[in-house]
Design an enzyme around this catalytic site. Structure first.
Site, PDB file in Angstrom:
ATOM      1  N   GLU A  42       0.824  -1.212   0.000  1.00  0.00           N
ATOM      2  CA  GLU A  42       0.000   0.000   0.000  1.00  0.00           C
ATOM      3  C   GLU A  42       0.865   1.272   0.000  1.00  0.00           C
ATOM      4  OE1 GLU A  42      -2.883  -0.542  -0.732  1.00  0.00           O
ATOM      5  OE2 GLU A  42      -3.587  -2.377   0.233  1.00  0.00           O
ATOM      6  N   GLU A  90     -16.930  12.112  22.621  1.00  0.00           N
ATOM      7  CA  GLU A  90     -15.625  12.650  22.207  1.00  0.00           C
ATOM      8  C   GLU A  90     -15.401  12.687  20.699  1.00  0.00           C
ATOM      9  OE1 GLU A  90     -12.346  10.748  24.361  1.00  0.00           O
ATOM     10  OE2 GLU A  90     -12.252  12.774  25.207  1.00  0.00           O
TER      11      GLU A  90
HETATM   12  O1  2HA Z   1      -4.241  -3.542   2.460  1.00  0.00           O
HETATM   13  O2  2HA Z   1      -3.492  -4.363   4.812  1.00  0.00           O
HETATM   14  O3  2HA Z   1      -0.639  -5.310   3.523  1.00  0.00           O
HETATM   15  C1  2HA Z   1      -3.262  -4.487   2.495  1.00  0.00           C
HETATM   16  C2  2HA Z   1      -2.900  -4.819   3.872  1.00  0.00           C
HETATM   17  C3  2HA Z   1      -1.788  -5.735   4.085  1.00  0.00           C
HETATM   18 ZN    ZN Z   2      -5.409  -3.621   4.386  1.00  0.00          ZN
END
Ligand code: 2HA
Ligand code: ZN
Length: 270
Positions: free
Chosen positions: A116, A169
């Site tokens: 990501e 909150e």
């Molecule tokens: O979105 O959360 O890498 C992919 C994950 C693991």
């Molecule tokens: Zn993920």
């Protein structure tokens, strides 16, 4: 040169990843974190003239050229970060307009940054434009927020209002609310661009049927942001199927705004 395993940014990263795992937000290799570092603090621990290897990123981000990030590794388990930080984390410097990540430390098994990475870097660009103090992008899979995306309307105003109503909150912690992306294929530049666009107006972005992104000025604060939203989602999942007798009213939300000096997202309160 000081030992990098004693660096506050490494220790804080280990504590945060461990804490997230302990909260059940990061099963297996789920979740990823990126932390923007100052060159001066990196230079206390590493010879920044010596890159171990160059890794292509697959995107461009000229705004981040020359910037240093500590990033969790692809396929790596948050559970294991505390036992082998040098395998599960990497410290990179972006070069070539963001198209290359120069590895300065970590990923010692030949690994690389999270799948990501595009969503993280593009989100850093978006958040830094709104808030020059932003340092962290964090992604994880908290169960109640995920569950909510199956049963709640994904309209951002409606989703945000429900979360605000679940704990007093919430409106104070995330007055900008929560933006929501429909299900998309993860690990792509497309979801990265879509996430960054959503980050222009809020620090929290839900990925429907997947998880959440949070951004903030440090690891503790970003963890707390997601923690607060997840607590609200937990209350929602406890009560959604029960007859509602009362909630926090918009009038009460306005009192919170005035008392805590925050401004709710335009048009989200009556
Ligand atoms: O979105 O959360 O890498 C992919 C994950 C693991
Ligand atoms: Zn993920």
């Amino acid at each position: 040169m000081k030992d990098i395993l004693t660096a506050p940014f490494i220790l804080e990263m280990i504590r945060t990843a461990t804490n997230m795992y302990d909260h059940g937000w990061d099963e297996r290799n789920g979740g990823n974190i990126s932390l923007l570092l100052d060159e001066a603090e990196v230079k206390e621990y590493l010879d920044t003239d010596h890159a171990i290897r160059a890794i292509p990123t697959g995107f461009s981000a000229p705004e981040l050229d020359g910037k240093y990030f500590l990033v969790t590794g692809t396929g790596k388990y948050f559970k294991n970060v505390q036992y082998a930080p040098e395998v599960n984390l990497g410290l990179v410097r972006l070069a070539d307009g963001g198209e290359t990540a120069e590895l300065l430390w970590g990923y010692t098994d030949g690994g690389k940054f999270t799948s990501e990475f595009p969503a993280h870097m593009m989100s850093h660009v978006a958040r830094l434009k709104v808030d020059p103090n932003n340092r962290v992008v964090m992604h994880c899979h908290p169960a109640n927020l995920l569950a909510m995306t199956y049963v709640h309307d994904l309209d951002e105003r409606a989703f945000t209002r429900t979360l605000w109503q679940m704990c007093t909150e919430c409106i104070v912690v995330f007055p900008d609310g929560v933006n929501v992306l429909p299900w998309m294929l993860c690990g792509t530049n497309e979801i990265g661009e879509a996430t960054a666009k959503k980050m222009e107006t809020a620090r929290l972005v839900v990925w429907a049927q997947h998880g959440i992104y949070g951004a903030g000025k440090d690891l503790d604060e970003t963890f707390g942001l997601i923690e607060t939203a997840e607590k609200a989602a937990e209350i929602y999942m406890k009560i959604a199927h029960l007859p509602l007798k009362q909630t926090i009213t918009d009038e009460q939300m306005h009192q919170l705004e005035a008392h805590f000096g925050v401004k709710a997202r335009e048009g989200y309160l009556a």
